[in-house]
Design an enzyme around this catalytic site. Structure first.
Site, PDB file in Angstrom:
ATOM      1  CE  LYS A  63      -6.318  -3.272  -5.951  1.00  0.00           C
ATOM      2  NZ  LYS A  63      -7.725  -3.732  -6.115  1.00  0.00           N
ATOM      3  N   GLY A  65       0.807  -1.214   0.000  1.00  0.00           N
ATOM      4  CA  GLY A  65       0.000   0.000   0.000  1.00  0.00           C
ATOM      5  C   GLY A  65       0.839   1.262   0.000  1.00  0.00           C
ATOM      6  CB  SER A 107       0.589   3.485  -4.749  1.00  0.00           C
ATOM      7  OG  SER A 107      -0.657   3.185  -4.151  1.00  0.00           O
ATOM      8  NE  ARG A 108      -3.657   6.268  -3.905  1.00  0.00           N
ATOM      9  CZ  ARG A 108      -3.815   5.121  -4.555  1.00  0.00           C
ATOM     10  NH1 ARG A 108      -4.104   4.008  -3.894  1.00  0.00           N
ATOM     11  NH2 ARG A 108      -3.696   5.060  -5.856  1.00  0.00           N
ATOM     12  N   GLY A 109      -0.440   8.001   0.473  1.00  0.00           N
ATOM     13  CA  GLY A 109      -0.806   8.091   1.880  1.00  0.00           C
ATOM     14  C   GLY A 109       0.258   7.656   2.862  1.00  0.00           C
ATOM     15  N   GLY A 121       1.525   4.697   3.606  1.00  0.00           N
ATOM     16  CA  GLY A 121       2.567   3.806   3.096  1.00  0.00           C
ATOM     17  C   GLY A 121       3.644   4.551   2.340  1.00  0.00           C
ATOM     18  CE1 TYR A 151     -10.608  -0.960   8.881  1.00  0.00           C
ATOM     19  CE2 TYR A 151     -10.887  -0.358  11.192  1.00  0.00           C
ATOM     20  CZ  TYR A 151     -10.164  -0.298  10.015  1.00  0.00           C
ATOM     21  OH  TYR A 151      -8.990   0.422   9.966  1.00  0.00           O
TER      22      TYR A 151
END
Length: 247
Positions: free
Chosen positions: A40, A15, A17-19, A21, A164
Site C-alpha cells: 500500500k 508487503g 515496501s519494507r522489512g 518482504g 491472530y
C-alpha cells in the site's frame, strides 16, 4: 547460502515496501529475478519507512526489472489487478510470496471485531485470494512456487493471541491444502516462519522484544532460497521454520 539462479524468473511479493518482504525482494533480485512489489505504501513515513517505489528503485539498481503495484490486499479486485499487471509486464509469474500481514497479539476479550476482521482479511483471506489468481497460471505453465509467511500449526501459540493465530493458521492450512492439490506437478506450495522474532517495523512498532531477541530478515531470505532449491517432494504442503528449511 547459495541461491539458485533465478535469471528471467518473476517473483510477486506482497508487503515488499519494507522489512522482511523488501529483504526477500532484494535477495531474489540479486539472484536474477524480476520483482513485482505489491504493497500500500507509496510514500515513506517516519513510523513506516519505505515504499513500493523505493523498493523498485533498489531492485533496478541491482540491474533487474521491477514493477510497483499499489495493492491493498484486503481488496480482491486489487489482488486480481496485481496478478494481471505482473502478467502484462513480464508474461509470467514464477514465485508468489504472501508476506503482507496484520498483527494484534491480544486476548479474545481485547480483540474487537474490527481488529479481528483486519487480521483475517490481510492474513488468511488475502493469501487465499492471491493464490487463487496466481495458481491457474502456474498450473498452465506446469511450475511455480507459492510461499505463505505463516507458522506451523502449534496450539501452544493460542493463549493471548487466538484471533491472530486463527488468521495465520488459515494461511498455513492454505499452504497444506494447495500442496495436496498440486501434488504430482512441479509446483511447490509451503509455509515459512521464523524460529525467532525478526527485526522489522512490526516488531519495533509493537515492541515485541528488543534487538537482543531479534534475528535479521536475512535468515528468512536464505530460507526462501532453500525452498526454491528443494525438490517439490521435500517441501510441498509443509509448514517450515527457517532453521529447518536451511538444514
Amino acid at each position: 547460502m547459495e541461491f539458485p539462479d533465478l535469471t528471467g524468473q518473476v517473483a510477486v511479493i506482497t508487503g515488499a515496501s519494507r522489512g522482511i518482504g523488501k529483504n526477500i525482494a532484494l535477495r531474489l533480485a540479486r539472484a536474477g529475478a524480476n520483482i513485482v512489489v505489491a504493497a500500500k505504501s507509496e510514500r515513506s513515513r517516519e513510523s513506516l519507512p519505505g515504499s513500493i517505489h523505493e523498493t523498485v528503485a533498489e531492485v533496478e539498481a541491482l540491474g533487474r526489472r521491477a514493477l510497483a503495484v499499489r495493492t491493498n490486499v484486503r481488496d480482491a479486485e486489487q489482488l486480481e489487478n496485481m496478478v494481471a499487471s505482473a502478467l502484462k509486464e513480464f508474461g509470467r509469474i514464477d514465485i508468489l510470496i504472501n508476506n503482507a500481514g496484520a498483527l494484534h497479539w491480544r486476548s479474545i476479550v481485547d480483540t474487537p471485531p474490527k481488529r479481528y476482521d483486519l487480521m483475517m482479511e490481510v492474513n488468511a483471506r488475502a493469501a487465499f485470494v492471491a493464490s487463487h489468481f496466481v495458481l491457474p497460471h502456474m498450473l498452465e505453465r506446469g511450475s511455480g512456487v507459492l510461499i505463505q509467511m505463516s507458522p506451523p500449526i502449534d496450539l501452544r501459540m493460542l493463549p493471548g493471541k487466538t484471533g491472530y493465530c486463527m488468521s495465520k493458521f488459515g494461511m498455513s492450512l492454505l499452504a497444506m491444502g494447495m500442496g495436496a492439490e498440486v501434488r504430482g506437478t512441479e509446483i511447490k506450495s509451503c509455509a515459512l516462519w521464523p524460529a525467532t522474532a525478526i527485526e522489522s517495523q512490526a516488531t519495533i512498532n509493537h515492541k515485541l522484544g528488543g534487538p537482543e531477541h531479534w534475528r535479521k530478515a536475512d535468515i528468512l531470505a536464505d530460507a526462501v532460497g532453500a525452498i526454491l532449491s528443494a525438490d517439490a517432494k521435500q517441501v510441498n504442503g509443509k509448514c517450515l521454520v527457517d532453521e529447518d528449511a536451511l538444514q
